[in-house]
Design a protein around this motif. Structure first.
Motif, mmCIF file in Angstrom:
data_model
loop_
_atom_site.group_PDB
_atom_site.id
_atom_site.type_symbol
_atom_site.label_atom_id
_atom_site.label_comp_id
_atom_site.label_asym_id
_atom_site.label_seq_id
_atom_site.Cartn_x
_atom_site.Cartn_y
_atom_site.Cartn_z
ATOM 1 N N SER A 192 2.068 2.911 5.093
ATOM 2 C CA SER A 192 2.476 2.653 6.469
ATOM 3 C C SER A 192 2.756 3.982 7.140
ATOM 4 O O SER A 192 2.958 5.005 6.483
ATOM 5 C CB SER A 192 3.725 1.769 6.508
ATOM 6 O OG SER A 192 4.804 2.407 5.853
ATOM 7 N N LEU A 193 2.756 3.965 8.467
ATOM 8 C CA LEU A 193 3.052 5.173 9.222
ATOM 9 C C LEU A 193 4.554 5.395 9.293
ATOM 10 O O LEU A 193 5.333 4.444 9.395
ATOM 11 C CB LEU A 193 2.480 5.069 10.632
ATOM 12 C CG LEU A 193 0.964 5.216 10.788
ATOM 13 C CD1 LEU A 193 0.565 5.007 12.238
ATOM 14 C CD2 LEU A 193 0.494 6.580 10.301
ATOM 15 N N SER A 199 1.208 8.994 7.144
ATOM 16 C CA SER A 199 1.059 7.837 6.267
ATOM 17 C C SER A 199 1.871 8.043 4.996
ATOM 18 O O SER A 199 1.778 9.086 4.345
ATOM 19 C CB SER A 199 -0.417 7.628 5.927
ATOM 20 O OG SER A 199 -0.587 6.518 5.072
ATOM 21 N N ARG A 200 2.692 7.065 4.671
ATOM 22 C CA ARG A 200 3.495 7.093 3.451
ATOM 23 C C ARG A 200 3.117 5.898 2.579
ATOM 24 O O ARG A 200 2.971 4.785 3.073
ATOM 25 C CB ARG A 200 4.985 7.024 3.772
ATOM 26 C CG ARG A 200 5.477 8.105 4.726
ATOM 27 C CD ARG A 200 5.485 9.473 4.094
ATOM 28 N NE ARG A 200 6.167 10.442 4.939
ATOM 29 C CZ ARG A 200 6.085 11.747 4.792
ATOM 30 N NH1 ARG A 200 5.337 12.252 3.828
ATOM 31 N NH2 ARG A 200 6.737 12.564 5.603
ATOM 32 N N SER A 201 2.979 6.135 1.289
ATOM 33 C CA SER A 201 2.625 5.061 0.360
ATOM 34 C C SER A 201 3.841 4.674 -0.466
ATOM 35 O O SER A 201 4.503 5.531 -1.060
ATOM 36 C CB SER A 201 1.495 5.507 -0.573
ATOM 37 O OG SER A 201 0.323 5.780 0.162
ATOM 38 N N THR A 202 4.138 3.380 -0.452
ATOM 39 C CA THR A 202 5.237 2.850 -1.263
ATOM 40 C C THR A 202 4.824 1.515 -1.848
ATOM 41 O O THR A 202 4.306 0.647 -1.138
ATOM 42 C CB THR A 202 6.512 2.647 -0.418
ATOM 43 O OG1 THR A 202 6.205 1.820 0.707
ATOM 44 C CG2 THR A 202 7.072 3.975 0.067
ATOM 45 N N GLU A 217 9.661 2.412 13.685
ATOM 46 C CA GLU A 217 8.352 2.261 13.057
ATOM 47 C C GLU A 217 7.237 2.590 14.046
ATOM 48 O O GLU A 217 7.126 1.948 15.082
ATOM 49 C CB GLU A 217 8.182 0.826 12.543
ATOM 50 C CG GLU A 217 9.200 0.421 11.487
ATOM 51 C CD GLU A 217 9.002 -1.001 11.013
ATOM 52 O OE1 GLU A 217 7.994 -1.623 11.431
ATOM 53 O OE2 GLU A 217 9.838 -1.492 10.238
ATOM 54 N N PRO A 218 6.397 3.586 13.754
ATOM 55 C CA PRO A 218 5.255 3.873 14.625
ATOM 56 C C PRO A 218 4.338 2.650 14.709
ATOM 57 O O PRO A 218 4.206 1.917 13.724
ATOM 58 C CB PRO A 218 4.551 5.030 13.915
ATOM 59 C CG PRO A 218 5.615 5.662 13.078
ATOM 60 C CD PRO A 218 6.494 4.532 12.634
ATOM 61 N N PRO A 219 3.732 2.392 15.860
ATOM 62 C CA PRO A 219 3.765 3.217 17.074
ATOM 63 C C PRO A 219 4.824 2.769 18.081
ATOM 64 O O PRO A 219 4.558 2.716 19.279
ATOM 65 C CB PRO A 219 2.362 2.989 17.632
ATOM 66 C CG PRO A 219 2.079 1.548 17.295
ATOM 67 C CD PRO A 219 2.760 1.282 15.980
#
Length: 731
Positions: free
Chosen positions: A149-150, A141-144, A338-340
């Motif tokens: 989002s994954l 998980s990344r926060s921007t 982009e996962p998944p």
């Protein structure tokens, strides 16, 4: 900017393959800079003979990847492309083989220990000494900008061997790696020892992705079942919080015959393939599985359907080997990174590792199957099929057959609502080319070229020497042999092209969503053959029209230069099809071919042309004066009839559960099938002992229960009292 081609033209999306730039020679001490997708820059290689190479990079996507090169470090004035493929579809000779893959994947579980071995083709790494590395995959998980989002991540973890001799094999005794135990999925990579540890985008060989049981923490080795149970329950808790993806999946075909015939929406799962005799490791009891070609639109999920040796759909309610949907489609889907939606890896992470936790390494498979239940086939509707074969015989989607021997370019199928166009080019009473496009997809053209079919993408020839399957823009192309090509569009429509004895057959398969949205030579698809000969203006020609009237009808479906999807890459094609009218008015075929008693072909022809389709066989034998041509036409007709038989709709009444403390005899849930129920010793069956699937899609009787004798007596007493009370109310 000049264009170039490369050899080899394909690479695993993990990268590491040397792509030779053809038609370019550089000084061995010259400079070569490669830039992929306009953003990934890396140094190229120039060998002693001046041949330049670019190394394919590690990507999270499949399909044709553009790249350009610079020989001065500034001007990128040459461009080309290569095909990035799913790791499982890459050339196996360029893969690191994990010897005894079962041991690798289950290492540390009972009776799974000892030395692990890998092998590779040592000549593919031009170095006397190599490094053996482990790379891991995860989705973090990344926060921007206030949202999260994954993000997919493939990272170097550690080396299993440094500067070892490049003998083509390596063995080791794996040790628990506490520091890296959170990485549960990964690949082995072999590189030249001159490269730095973990250096990206260098010439290398990769293994297939696998669950990293062999390096997990010591607690897994101490009690693998308990460790796996914890992981399974953690996964179950995570699944509970994720969006439900099951409702947007297509239902499975009801039978193996339907699954193999519906090529526009389903394709063989190579891990469980009846044609190759592969062992269905994850679906015991099944003999063949297919996957839905398209991922679901919202979640990128996939459908998987498995069948037993009777051709029946296997359901998870009856077997751990049943059909299981996937949160992440194995083949991925745009936008791939982009996962998944990462090809291969997302599926292994979300659907395969959890299967290991719950089903292979512990006894919690019911937890897994509760999250991955079979969808069944009650909502499945087979596609309709239309065909053109032989000396231009047509069978429409609704079953009307006729012959149109025009010479030119015509609409086989046209749907302005669905934005799908399929065009045919005919010559000398034969089908020569088929060109097609849906929405903004690539234009695909298939044409005869001697004894094989040639495929073009946007007017450029597609090579199939390395790959049988290609992921393209809005379309897939599958070429299992030089004489067989299937084109699959996002809508589920498919076009099958086959070549036999020099004659091309084109079969178009359309999902039911195309009903009342079809025009062209294959008719108006609405289950009514009487209106199949509908003109552009909407006029309906009688199905009993004369050959001359049918010829006029067909000629009117010619295409214009503005709407043509065809390639005109020779003077002959320009002079024959582009400059003149797209229907040749000067060519008038023979509308009747009477059989003369003294015809030398008569005896052999009549003994060959028997049964259904004989009229087409006789027609083509006489018009071509060739028994081989007539036989090819008969075979094409029989193939179409077999396809129609396979695609016949069937009725499913849906799955029935086994009563608790009892047994269910039978696992077939289609019309006419009967299931019987019995109870274990000490229990009595209450309600129906048998249930039969009716034509309406419902079961006879009521769901049975197995209850104790005491409860059985109580229920009977209650029913008797209820009956007396009801009777008293009526008096």
């Amino acid at each position: 900017q000049s264009c170039f081609q490369v050899s080899s033209y394909s690479s695993s999306m993990l990268g590491g393959r040397a792509l030779q730039i053809l038609g370019l020679t550089l000084p061995p001490d010259g400079r070569l800079l490669c830039r992929f997708k306009g953003e990934i820059e890396q140094q190229g290689i120039i060998d002693e003979e001046g041949h330049p190479y670019c190394i394919s990079p590690l990507l999270y996507e499949t399909g044709w990847i553009s790249f350009d090169v610079s020989t001065d470090g500034t001007n990128f004035n040459r461009s080309g492309e290569y095909l990035s493929v799913h790791p499982s579809k890459a050339d196996p000779s360029f893969e690191v083989t994990l010897v005894n893959s079962t041991l690798w994947q289950n290492y540390g579980t009972p009776n799974m220990a000892g030395q692990l071995t890998m092998t590779w083709n040592s000549s593919l790494i031009e170095s006397k000494r190599v490094n053996v590395e482990l790379w891991g995959y995860r989705e973090v998980s990344r926060s921007t900008a206030g949202s999260s989002s994954l993000q997919a991540e493939i990272s170097y973890l550690y080396s299993l061997g440094r500067n070892i001799s490049n003998t083509g094999d390596f063995s080791f005794f794996p040790q628990p790696r506490e520091k890296f135990s959170m990485w549960e999925l990964g690949n082995i990579r072999i590189t030249a020892s001159s490269t730095s540890e973990g250096e990206r985008n260098v010439q290398s060989l990769w293994s297939g992705g696998h669950v990293l049981a062999w390096h997990l923490e010591q607690s897994f080795r101490d009690d693998p079942s308990a460790w796996a149970q914890r992981k399974c329950l953690q996964w179950d808790d995570l699944e509970r919080k994720l969006p439900d993806f099951l409702d947007e999946l297509i239902d499975c075909p009801c039978s193996l015959a339907q699954a193999r015939a519906d090529t526009g929406r389903f394709h063989t799962d190579y891990s469980c393939n009846i044609e190759t005799g592969s062992v269905c490791t994850y679906h015991p009891g099944s003999v063949h599985c297919v996957r839905a070609v398209q991922a679901s639109s919202s979640h990128g999920s996939g459908q998987q359907c498995c069948y037993d040796n009777t051709g029946a759909l296997v359901l998870t309610g009856d077997s751990v080997g049943g059909s299981t949907p996937d949160r992440a489609h194995d083949w991925g889907s745009p936008p791939y990174g982009e996962p998944p939606r990462v090809p291969g890896f997302s599926h292994w992470l979300h659907d395969v590792t959890s299967f290991c936790y719950c089903c292979l390494w512990s006894d919690l498979c019911h937890v897994y199957l509760n999250r991955r239940p079979s969808s069944g086939c009650r909502r499945y509707q087979p596609p309709k099929a239309g065909v053109v074969f032989g000396n231009l015989h047509f069978i429409t989607f609704d079953g009307l057959s006729y012959t149109f021997n025009g010479r030119g370019e015509y609409y086989l199928f046209l749907s302005t609502d669905k934005n799908l166009s399929i065009q045919a080019r005919t010559e000398q009473l034969k089908l020569k080319n088929v060109a097609m496009k849906e929405n903004s997809s690539d234009v695909i053209e298939v044409r005869t070229a001697g004894d094989h079919l040639q495929v073009l993408r946007n007017q450029k020839i597609l090579p199939f020497t390395e790959q049988r399957w290609m992921d393209l823009q809005g379309v897939f192309v599958f070429a299992p042999s030089p004489q067989n090509v299937t084109v699959i569009f996002s809508s589920g429509a498919a076009v099958e092209l086959r070549l036999h004895e020099g004659a091309m057959t084109a079969t178009v398969l359309l999902p039911v969503e195309f009903s009342n949205h079809s025009l062209g030579l294959l008719g108006w698809m609405n289950s009514d053959p009487s209106d199949d000969l509908t003109t552009r203006s909407g006029e309906v020609i009688s199905a009993n029209a004369t050959q001359e009237e049918i010829f006029t009808f067909g000629a009117a479906w010619n295409i214009s230069n503005m709407s043509s999807l065809f390639t005109y890459d020779s003077h002959y094609l320009l002079d024959s099809y582009f400059f003149p009218l797209s229907h040749d008015p000067a060519f008038v075929p023979a509308f009747s071919l009477p059989l003369k008693p003294d015809d030398t072909l008569a005896a052999d022809m009549l003994s060959m042309c028997l049964g259904e389709g004989a009229q087409f066989c006789i027609h083509d034998t006489l018009i071509s004066r060739s028994l081989a041509v007539g036989n090819a036409t008969l075979r094409a007709y029989q193939h179409h009839q077999a396809l129609m038989e396979a695609l016949k709709p069937v009725v499913s009444c849906g799955w029935l559960p086994t009563p608790r403390n009892g047994k269910k005899n039978g696992t077939h849930y289609l019309e006419g099938k009967t299931l019987s129920f019995t109870c274990n010793e000490g229990y009595i069956l209450y309600r129906s002992t048998e249930r039969t699937c009716l034509q309406e899609g419902t079961w006879t009787g009521e769901q049975p229960y197995c209850i104790t004798a005491i409860n059985f007596l109580k229920l009977n007493e209650q029913n008797q009292l209820l009956s007396l009370w009801t009777l008293s109310k009526c008096l």
